[in-house]
Design a protein around this motif. Sequence first.
Motif, PDB file in Angstrom:
ATOM      1  N   LEU A 182       0.721  -1.145   0.074  1.00 53.88           N
ATOM      2  CA  LEU A 182      -0.013  -0.064  -0.015  1.00 53.88           C
ATOM      3  C   LEU A 182       0.970   1.330  -0.197  1.00 53.88           C
ATOM      4  N   ALA A 183       1.994   1.164   0.723  1.00 48.60           N
ATOM      5  CA  ALA A 183       2.786   2.406   0.940  1.00 48.60           C
ATOM      6  C   ALA A 183       4.118   2.047   1.402  1.00 48.60           C
ATOM      7  N   VAL A 184       4.998   2.767   1.227  1.00 46.05           N
ATOM      8  CA  VAL A 184       6.201   2.707   2.150  1.00 46.05           C
ATOM      9  C   VAL A 184       6.449   3.970   2.738  1.00 46.05           C
ATOM     10  N   MET A 185       6.613   3.908   4.173  1.00 45.33           N
ATOM     11  CA  MET A 185       6.576   4.986   5.288  1.00 45.33           C
ATOM     12  C   MET A 185       8.020   5.073   5.624  1.00 45.33           C
ATOM     13  N   PHE A 186       8.622   6.127   5.725  1.00 47.37           N
ATOM     14  CA  PHE A 186      10.023   6.358   6.297  1.00 47.37           C
ATOM     15  C   PHE A 186       9.926   6.798   7.532  1.00 47.37           C
ATOM     16  N   THR A 187      10.879   6.114   8.249  1.00 47.02           N
ATOM     17  CA  THR A 187      11.008   6.245   9.892  1.00 47.02           C
ATOM     18  C   THR A 187      11.820   7.368  10.030  1.00 47.02           C
ATOM     19  N   SER A 188      11.838   7.853  11.314  1.00 50.21           N
ATOM     20  CA  SER A 188      12.633   8.991  11.436  1.00 50.21           C
ATOM     21  C   SER A 188      14.179   8.645  12.148  1.00 50.21           C
ATOM     22  N   ALA A 237      -3.367  -4.994   4.639  1.00 47.34           N
ATOM     23  CA  ALA A 237      -3.626  -5.623   5.881  1.00 47.34           C
ATOM     24  C   ALA A 237      -3.197  -4.744   6.947  1.00 47.34           C
ATOM     25  N   ASN A 238      -2.056  -4.181   7.079  1.00 48.46           N
ATOM     26  CA  ASN A 238      -1.546  -3.291   8.058  1.00 48.46           C
ATOM     27  C   ASN A 238      -2.611  -2.141   8.486  1.00 48.46           C
ATOM     28  N   TYR A 239      -2.810  -1.396   7.261  1.00 47.83           N
ATOM     29  CA  TYR A 239      -3.735  -0.254   7.483  1.00 47.83           C
ATOM     30  C   TYR A 239      -5.067  -0.811   7.827  1.00 47.83           C
ATOM     31  N   ALA A 240      -5.705  -1.839   7.580  1.00 43.07           N
ATOM     32  CA  ALA A 240      -6.896  -2.290   7.730  1.00 43.07           C
ATOM     33  C   ALA A 240      -7.229  -2.676   9.400  1.00 43.07           C
ATOM     34  N   HIS A 241      -5.961  -3.292   9.879  1.00 40.94           N
ATOM     35  CA  HIS A 241      -5.950  -4.048  11.173  1.00 40.94           C
ATOM     36  C   HIS A 241      -5.733  -2.512  11.990  1.00 40.94           C
ATOM     37  N   VAL A 295      -7.450  16.543  12.726  1.00 37.39           N
ATOM     38  CA  VAL A 295      -5.941  16.289  12.532  1.00 37.39           C
ATOM     39  C   VAL A 295      -4.924  17.628  12.266  1.00 37.39           C
ATOM     40  N   THR A 296      -4.034  17.476  13.350  1.00 39.39           N
ATOM     41  CA  THR A 296      -3.150  18.776  13.019  1.00 39.39           C
ATOM     42  C   THR A 296      -1.704  18.018  12.579  1.00 39.39           C
ATOM     43  N   LEU A 297      -1.577  16.815  12.665  1.00 41.29           N
ATOM     44  CA  LEU A 297      -0.223  16.332  12.428  1.00 41.29           C
ATOM     45  C   LEU A 297       0.111  16.254  10.954  1.00 41.29           C
ATOM     46  N   ALA A 354      -0.167  10.480  11.870  1.00 41.56           N
ATOM     47  CA  ALA A 354      -1.433  10.943  11.241  1.00 41.56           C
ATOM     48  C   ALA A 354      -2.091   9.987  10.542  1.00 41.56           C
ATOM     49  N   GLN A 355      -1.225   9.215   9.798  1.00 46.34           N
ATOM     50  CA  GLN A 355      -1.802   8.011   8.649  1.00 46.34           C
ATOM     51  C   GLN A 355      -2.446   6.850   9.543  1.00 46.34           C
TER      52      GLN A 355
END
Length: 88
Positions: free
Chosen positions: A13-19, A33-37, A56-58, A65-66
């Motif tokens: 679905l996506a690739v999210m980058f960590t800080s 499945a990650n997002y749905a859960h 939402v202000t994030l 936020a996501q």
Amino acid sequence: MEKGERAQPDVRLAVMFTSGTTSEPKGVVLTQANYAHVATAMAEAARLRPHHRWHVTLPLFHANAQYYCFAPAIGVGASVALSSAPWR
């Protein structure tokens, strides 16, 4: 994905980058499945319903936020009011 259709655990679905707060920054592959859960679990925890509106202000690039704001709202059909971050 249609309403009532099961999220596929192997569909990216996506690739999210960590800080990198705990180690080096990296990209994390997320699936439907990650997002749905998370959407289901957070909507239940917040007792979120279709007639509710999240404020939402994030920043949208932030995982919280996501995951914890948009995913639950989308999951139950609630609306989201997005505003700029208060620290700007």
